[in-house]
Design a protein around this motif. Structure first.
Motif, mmCIF file in Angstrom:
data_model
loop_
_atom_site.group_PDB
_atom_site.id
_atom_site.type_symbol
_atom_site.label_atom_id
_atom_site.label_comp_id
_atom_site.label_asym_id
_atom_site.label_seq_id
_atom_site.Cartn_x
_atom_site.Cartn_y
_atom_site.Cartn_z
ATOM 1 N N ARG A 31 0.727 -1.359 -0.049
ATOM 2 C CA ARG A 31 -0.147 0.300 0.006
ATOM 3 C C ARG A 31 0.904 1.199 0.043
ATOM 4 N NH1 ARG A 31 -4.499 -0.180 4.492
ATOM 5 N NH2 ARG A 31 -5.057 2.012 3.340
ATOM 6 N N ARG A 54 -8.816 9.386 -1.339
ATOM 7 C CA ARG A 54 -8.685 7.727 -1.537
ATOM 8 C C ARG A 54 -9.595 6.916 -0.602
ATOM 9 N NH1 ARG A 54 -4.932 6.760 -5.172
ATOM 10 N NH2 ARG A 54 -3.687 8.250 -5.605
ATOM 11 N N THR A 55 -10.025 5.869 -1.010
ATOM 12 C CA THR A 55 -10.811 4.955 -0.190
ATOM 13 C C THR A 55 -10.202 3.757 0.305
ATOM 14 O OG1 THR A 55 -11.288 3.476 -2.260
ATOM 15 C CG2 THR A 55 -12.763 5.295 -1.758
ATOM 16 N N PRO A 57 -8.996 -0.516 1.264
ATOM 17 C CA PRO A 57 -8.958 -1.670 0.533
ATOM 18 C C PRO A 57 -10.042 -1.982 0.355
ATOM 19 C CG PRO A 57 -7.952 -1.836 2.578
ATOM 20 C CD PRO A 57 -8.212 -0.485 2.585
ATOM 21 N N SER A 60 -13.794 -0.570 -3.728
ATOM 22 C CA SER A 60 -12.971 -0.197 -5.136
ATOM 23 C C SER A 60 -13.893 -0.190 -6.036
ATOM 24 C CB SER A 60 -11.952 -1.115 -5.308
ATOM 25 O OG SER A 60 -12.309 -2.698 -5.192
ATOM 26 N N CYS A 61 -15.117 0.397 -6.014
ATOM 27 C CA CYS A 61 -16.270 0.322 -6.917
ATOM 28 C C CYS A 61 -17.151 1.738 -7.091
ATOM 29 C CB CYS A 61 -17.209 -0.816 -6.075
ATOM 30 S SG CYS A 61 -18.095 -0.148 -4.520
ATOM 31 N N ASP A 92 -11.855 4.021 -9.483
ATOM 32 C CA ASP A 92 -12.555 2.724 -8.671
ATOM 33 C C ASP A 92 -12.159 3.205 -7.240
ATOM 34 O OD1 ASP A 92 -13.245 1.593 -11.041
ATOM 35 O OD2 ASP A 92 -11.083 0.753 -11.415
ATOM 36 N N ASP A 93 -11.141 3.622 -7.048
ATOM 37 C CA ASP A 93 -10.757 3.790 -5.550
ATOM 38 C C ASP A 93 -10.324 5.084 -5.030
ATOM 39 O OD1 ASP A 93 -8.292 3.672 -6.642
ATOM 40 O OD2 ASP A 93 -7.286 2.033 -5.505
ATOM 41 N N HIS A 94 -10.518 6.138 -5.962
ATOM 42 C CA HIS A 94 -10.216 7.258 -5.594
ATOM 43 C C HIS A 94 -11.016 8.410 -6.268
ATOM 44 C CE1 HIS A 94 -7.384 6.827 -8.761
ATOM 45 N NE2 HIS A 94 -7.364 7.788 -9.011
#
Length: 242
Positions: A31, A54-55, A57, A60-61, A92-94
């Motif tokens: 990470r 940022r999200t 782990p 991621s959607c 997806d994740d940010h």
């Protein structure tokens, strides 16, 4: 006979706590390091800010069909009380944002409120509980017309950075509502989830370096060299304008 006096030794210094080299939580394997917990710099109301959220782990959607409408709604509701979302790009994740704020307190309050709305919206959409944003937000002030133009390219075309084969406007961004394309790309009839820029840099100043070409301009990776041989720096550089 006088008794001999023995000098007492001071207790040994502590070896835990306090400020020392290498202190702090270490990032998990695989990470990226988090944003340092240092004081935020002063904010100039005339400078737009490139913000990244940022999200964690497990989330991621953000671009999923059942999730993005909720994310879009959270972004739409976040422009208030001296804080304005001017542009965005959801990956997806940010999430990348270009925002404006009247002062440092408004900036912190606005991003914190947006993160809370984002977490509630995502959790409601996927039926889960718990935190969504993994870390402190990253913020970079855009202090010149060229920096704003680079950030616009980086945010609006960020999908091409992650997916090399992507073409056209990213539907999970505010690109369809952007009026700075070199060639008109169609008219959007729906209400924009972003607000018009009020700062000179984000509304007018960046245009001194040319409108953005949806086909020729592209975001660069962090630190990538430009055509003039200088380093890319913040990673938001694009091909120079003619």
């Amino acid at each position: 006979m006088a008794r001999r006096l023995h000098q007492l030794a001071f207790p040994a210094p502590r070896t835990w706590g306090g400020r020392r080299a290498g202190a702090g939580r270490k990032p998990a394997v695989g990470r990226r390091p988090g944003v340092p917990h240092t004081a935020r710099p002063p904010h100039n109301a005339g400078h737009p800010v490139h913000v990244t959220l940022r999200t964690g782990p497990v989330v991621s959607c953000l671009r999923a069909a059942r999730v993005f409408p909720s994310v879009r709604g959270a972004l739409d509701a976040s422009s208030r009380r001296g804080f304005r979302v001017v542009h965005y790009s959801v990956q997806d994740d940010h999430v990348h944002l270009i925002v404006e704020a009247d002062d440092r307190a408004a900036l912190a309050r606005g991003v914190r409120g947006l993160a809370i709305r984002l977490a509630r919206a995502v959790n409601r959409a996927v039926g889960r509980h718990g935190p969504v944003c993994a870390d402190r937000y990253h913020a970079r002030a855009l202090t010149s017309p060229r920096a704003v133009r680079h950030a616009l390219v980086y945010v609006l075309m960020n999908r091409r950075k992650h997916c090399a084969g992507e073409r056209g406007l990213d539907p999970c961004s505010s690109a369809a509502y952007f009026d700075g394309w070199r060639k008109p790309l169609g008219t959007v009839v729906s209400r924009a989830p972003v607000v018009r820029a009020r700062t000179w840099l984000a509304a007018v100043g960046w245009r001194r370096h040319g409108l953005i070409d949806a086909y020729a301009d592209r975001p660069r990776n962090r630190g990538a060299p430009r055509k003039d041989g200088t380093a890319g720096g913040d990673g938001s550089a694009s091909t120079p304008s003619p």
